[in-house]
Design a protein around this motif. Structure first.
Motif, PDB file in Angstrom:
ATOM      1  N   LEU A 149       0.815  -1.212   0.000  1.00 34.79           N
ATOM      2  CA  LEU A 149       0.000   0.000   0.000  1.00 34.79           C
ATOM      3  C   LEU A 149       0.848   1.261   0.000  1.00 34.79           C
ATOM      4  O   LEU A 149       0.448   2.288  -0.529  1.00 34.79           O
ATOM      5  N   GLN A 150       2.024   1.158   0.609  1.00 38.91           N
ATOM      6  CA  GLN A 150       2.907   2.312   0.697  1.00 38.91           C
ATOM      7  C   GLN A 150       4.338   1.803   0.882  1.00 38.91           C
ATOM      8  O   GLN A 150       4.555   0.797   1.551  1.00 38.91           O
ATOM      9  N   VAL A 151       5.276   2.487   0.286  1.00 36.72           N
ATOM     10  CA  VAL A 151       6.679   2.129   0.450  1.00 36.72           C
ATOM     11  C   VAL A 151       7.224   2.885   1.663  1.00 36.72           C
ATOM     12  O   VAL A 151       7.254   4.112   1.661  1.00 36.72           O
ATOM     13  N   THR A 152       7.606   2.154   2.675  1.00 39.76           N
ATOM     14  CA  THR A 152       8.217   2.762   3.846  1.00 39.76           C
ATOM     15  C   THR A 152       9.722   2.865   3.657  1.00 39.76           C
ATOM     16  O   THR A 152      10.338   3.848   4.026  1.00 39.76           O
ATOM     17  N   LYS A 153      10.295   1.849   3.043  1.00 37.24           N
ATOM     18  CA  LYS A 153      11.727   1.847   2.747  1.00 37.24           C
ATOM     19  C   LYS A 153      11.968   0.943   1.553  1.00 37.24           C
ATOM     20  O   LYS A 153      11.419  -0.149   1.484  1.00 37.24           O
ATOM     21  N   ARG A 154      12.799   1.408   0.636  1.00 38.41           N
ATOM     22  CA  ARG A 154      13.222   0.603  -0.519  1.00 38.41           C
ATOM     23  C   ARG A 154      14.721   0.773  -0.618  1.00 38.41           C
ATOM     24  O   ARG A 154      15.214   1.861  -0.860  1.00 38.41           O
ATOM     25  N   SER A 155      15.453  -0.312  -0.414  1.00 42.23           N
ATOM     26  CA  SER A 155      16.900  -0.187  -0.376  1.00 42.23           C
ATOM     27  C   SER A 155      17.568  -1.523  -0.624  1.00 42.23           C
ATOM     28  O   SER A 155      16.998  -2.566  -0.326  1.00 42.23           O
ATOM     29  N   LEU A 156      18.750  -1.471  -1.160  1.00 39.24           N
ATOM     30  CA  LEU A 156      19.613  -2.640  -1.221  1.00 39.24           C
ATOM     31  C   LEU A 156      20.882  -2.384  -0.407  1.00 39.24           C
ATOM     32  O   LEU A 156      21.857  -3.122  -0.514  1.00 39.24           O
ATOM     33  N   PHE A 157      20.867  -1.339   0.407  1.00 40.84           N
ATOM     34  CA  PHE A 157      22.007  -0.981   1.245  1.00 40.84           C
ATOM     35  C   PHE A 157      22.339  -2.146   2.183  1.00 40.84           C
ATOM     36  O   PHE A 157      21.469  -2.698   2.827  1.00 40.84           O
ATOM     37  N   VAL A 158      23.608  -2.517   2.225  1.00 40.40           N
ATOM     38  CA  VAL A 158      24.107  -3.541   3.127  1.00 40.40           C
ATOM     39  C   VAL A 158      24.955  -2.852   4.185  1.00 40.40           C
ATOM     40  O   VAL A 158      25.949  -2.202   3.840  1.00 40.40           O
ATOM     41  N   PRO A 159      24.568  -2.948   5.455  1.00 43.66           N
ATOM     42  CA  PRO A 159      25.391  -2.306   6.488  1.00 43.66           C
ATOM     43  C   PRO A 159      26.821  -2.858   6.470  1.00 43.66           C
ATOM     44  O   PRO A 159      27.026  -4.072   6.434  1.00 43.66           O
ATOM     45  N   VAL A 160      27.779  -1.954   6.424  1.00 43.04           N
ATOM     46  CA  VAL A 160      29.191  -2.321   6.460  1.00 43.04           C
ATOM     47  C   VAL A 160      29.764  -1.628   7.691  1.00 43.04           C
ATOM     48  O   VAL A 160      30.011  -0.439   7.685  1.00 43.04           O
ATOM     49  N   ASP A 161      29.905  -2.408   8.745  1.00 42.86           N
ATOM     50  CA  ASP A 161      30.371  -1.853  10.001  1.00 42.86           C
ATOM     51  C   ASP A 161      31.831  -1.448   9.904  1.00 42.86           C
ATOM     52  O   ASP A 161      32.623  -2.096   9.215  1.00 42.86           O
ATOM     53  N   PRO A 162      32.206  -0.392  10.637  1.00 45.52           N
ATOM     54  CA  PRO A 162      33.633  -0.054  10.708  1.00 45.52           C
ATOM     55  C   PRO A 162      34.397  -1.224  11.304  1.00 45.52           C
ATOM     56  O   PRO A 162      33.810  -2.063  11.978  1.00 45.52           O
ATOM     57  N   ASP A 163      35.691  -1.281  11.054  1.00 42.80           N
ATOM     58  CA  ASP A 163      36.524  -2.384  11.575  1.00 42.80           C
ATOM     59  C   ASP A 163      36.193  -2.760  12.988  1.00 42.80           C
ATOM     60  O   ASP A 163      35.924  -2.099  13.876  1.00 42.80           O
TER      61      ASP A 163
END
Length: 163
Positions: A149-163
């Motif tokens: 009904l509604q797009v709340t989030k659309r992403s392919l972002f993969v979290p890449v944590d700092p070292d």
């Protein structure tokens, strides 16, 4: 070994920072990226090339607003199959991979064997897509569709944590 099954690549803090930056905006110039990570532009280009060769960066695409191109409907489809024979699974995977309306297809555990994200211009267009899916893939036992009904989030972002 498929790219998604490959072992993690050894990434340092700069690689991780570059990945966070280019995932948010792949149009950033090497000079802008270099400023952000405190390296030279040529060093940034070499690192990005190594990340591509290593299968960490697998593509760089434009994110298109589906409504602006006449595809306002997003359907979430759960598919159950009859049999999990390799040749039948392979045929369905190829069909889904080649179908432009399928934005994402996941082979899953649980009640559904596959979960799909499908875009459509109309309900009739989606219905025609599902008719093709069923006609071309006799192994599909049943499906269930949800309408976004509604797009709340659309992403392919993969979290890449700092070292």
């Amino acid at each position: 070994m498929a790219a998604e099954e490959a072992a993690p690549m050894g990434l340092d803090a700069v690689d991780r920072q570059l990945l966070r930056l280019v995932q948010k905006d792949a149009r950033l110039s090497a000079e802008r990226l270099a400023e952000a990570v405190e390296l030279s532009a040529s060093a940034v280009q070499r690192r990005l090339q190594a990340l591509r060769r290593g299968g960490v960066i697998v593509g760089e695409v434009a994110v298109v607003n589906p409504r602006r191109v006449g595809r306002p409907l997003t359907m979430l489809v759960e598919i159950q199959i009859e049999r999990e024979r390799p040749e039948l699974l392979g045929a369905l995977r190829r069909w889904l991979s080649n179908e432009e309306a399928v934005q994402q297809a996941w082979y899953t555990t649980g009640e559904a064997d596959f979960m799909l994200v499908v875009t459509a211009a109309s309900v009739e267009g989606f219905d025609a897509f599902m008719e093709r899916l069923l006609a071309d893939n006799r192994n599909v036992r049943k499906f269930k569709t949800g309408v976004a009904l509604q797009v709340t989030k659309r992403s392919l972002f993969v979290p890449v944590d700092p070292d």
